[in-house]
Scaffold this active site. Structure first.
Site, PDB file in Angstrom:
ATOM      1  N   SER A 110       0.593  -1.320  -0.096  1.00  0.00           N
ATOM      2  CA  SER A 110       0.034  -0.221  -0.562  1.00  0.00           C
ATOM      3  C   SER A 110       0.979   1.336   0.154  1.00  0.00           C
ATOM      4  O   SER A 110       1.846   0.882  -0.828  1.00  0.00           O
ATOM      5  CB  SER A 110      -0.754  -0.001   0.936  1.00  0.00           C
ATOM      6  OG  SER A 110      -2.094   1.098   0.868  1.00  0.00           O
ATOM      7  N   ASP A 250      -8.909  -5.436  -5.172  1.00  0.00           N
ATOM      8  CA  ASP A 250      -8.293  -4.995  -4.322  1.00  0.00           C
ATOM      9  C   ASP A 250      -8.809  -3.396  -4.688  1.00  0.00           C
ATOM     10  O   ASP A 250      -9.189  -2.623  -5.727  1.00  0.00           O
ATOM     11  CB  ASP A 250      -6.704  -4.338  -5.389  1.00  0.00           C
ATOM     12  CG  ASP A 250      -6.100  -4.273  -3.862  1.00  0.00           C
ATOM     13  OD1 ASP A 250      -5.706  -2.949  -3.535  1.00  0.00           O
ATOM     14  OD2 ASP A 250      -5.001  -4.447  -3.719  1.00  0.00           O
ATOM     15  N   HIS A 277      -7.032  -5.861  -0.743  1.00  0.00           N
ATOM     16  CA  HIS A 277      -5.825  -4.695  -0.299  1.00  0.00           C
ATOM     17  C   HIS A 277      -5.043  -5.708   0.209  1.00  0.00           C
ATOM     18  O   HIS A 277      -4.085  -5.544  -0.448  1.00  0.00           O
ATOM     19  CB  HIS A 277      -6.397  -3.770  -0.236  1.00  0.00           C
ATOM     20  CG  HIS A 277      -5.656  -2.583  -0.147  1.00  0.00           C
ATOM     21  ND1 HIS A 277      -4.760  -2.274  -1.173  1.00  0.00           N
ATOM     22  CD2 HIS A 277      -5.411  -1.790   1.005  1.00  0.00           C
ATOM     23  CE1 HIS A 277      -3.706  -0.998  -0.938  1.00  0.00           C
ATOM     24  NE2 HIS A 277      -4.073  -0.550   0.499  1.00  0.00           N
TER      25      HIS A 277
END
Length: 303
Positions: A110, A250, A277
């Site tokens: 991320s 995601d 995610h």
């Protein structure tokens, strides 16, 4: 069993906490892996299971809590201008030097993948590969992707999100419940949320300076200092082999990470079917297997 060492190093006017996982049986030539967590400001806890890479591949794995969160020094009164990508690039440089890592790999998840890209475009001497996991190449692409996903939520959930964002009441229980619907679709599809994720989220919520300053109140209402961040026009400078991974569902939608694939010279991609995610929490063995294969292919330090 792996050997775990925890410590701190001086950084800025405080310290950075780190955790080193060393394999019981090191694989000759297997380079260390530095893991960069997301948020910004989510601490390393939700990535703890990547320490298993140590014993599975015979390589050392290094986690740390980035400055301002977790077990590292917090600065809730620091001006917003403190929290920049360069601060965390500097912290990475200091950590690599402090631990005398030499040649190594970097994996960022991320925000950590965004940070990993920021590091790679600077072409540090000892970086041998980069894994960008569930990350966007610009925040505008991220916001656009989030808007597309929000439009697929139930109408009452969309309404609650919009009403409270307009009113500024993003702490309202109705708003928080609506964000949870988005999270369970696109952030982590394991219900209930894994304890490692809950731990990271709890520490962020208890002192959210970095996350709220750089990002905003949640994953899809991005109003922080990173709002205009992009690395798209700098990706040609990434000179190391790069792996880009994402989940099918995601919140980092394909359009958000496509620039990595298009503009990095030596790149490969992998999408985990059914994951979102936090692919590493939803499909941990498959995730680590894909990463391990990539790392092993790039352990050779020969010029």
């Amino acid at each position: 069993m792996s050997r775990i060492t925890e410590g701190t190093m001086p950084f800025q006017d405080g310290h950075t906490w780190y955790r080193i996982t060393e394999p019981d049986r090191p694989t000759p030539g297997a380079l260390p892996l530095v893991v960069l967590h997301g948020g910004p400001g989510m601490a390393h806890d939700y990535l703890r299971n990547l320490a298993a890479i140590a014993d599975e591949t015979g390589r050392t794995v290094v986690h740390h809590d980035q400055f301002g969160c977790g077990r590292s020094s917090h600065r809730p009164d620091a001006p917003a201008s403190t929290w920049t990508p360069q601060l965390f690039v500097d912290e990475y440089d200091a950590l690599v030097a402090h631990l005398d890592l030499g040649d190594h790999h970097v994996l960022g998840q991320s925000w950590g993948g965004m940070l990993g890209a920021e590091i790679a475009v600077r072409q540090p001497e000892h970086l041998r590969s980069l894994a960008i996991c569930n990350s966007p190449a610009s925040m505008q692409l991220w916001v656009d992707g989030a808007a597309e996903l929000r439009a697929q939520l139930p109408a009452d959930v969309q309404d609650a999100l919009t009403r409270h964002e307009t009113a500024g009441s993003v702490e309202d229980p109705e708003y928080l419940a609506a964000t949870r619907v988005f999270y369970e679709r696109h952030v982590c599809r394991v219900v209930p949320m894994p304890s490692d994720f809950v731990d990271s989220e709890a520490q962020m919520e208890s002192e959210p300076t970095v996350y709220h300053t750089m990002n905003g109140p949640n994953e899809f209402h991005v109003i922080g200092t990173m709002r205009d961040w992009t690395i798209v026009d700098r990706l040609d400078a990434v000179a190391v082999p790069t792996l880009v991974v994402a989940g099918e569902h995601d919140e980092a939608t394909p359009a958000t990470w496509q620039p990595f694939v298009e503009r990095i010279a030596d790149v490969q991609q992998h999408v985990f079917p059914g994951a979102s995610h936090c692919s590493h929490l939803e499909q941990p063995e498959a995730f680590r297997r894909v990463v391990a294969t990539f790392l092993a292919a790039h352990d050779d330090t020969a010029d």
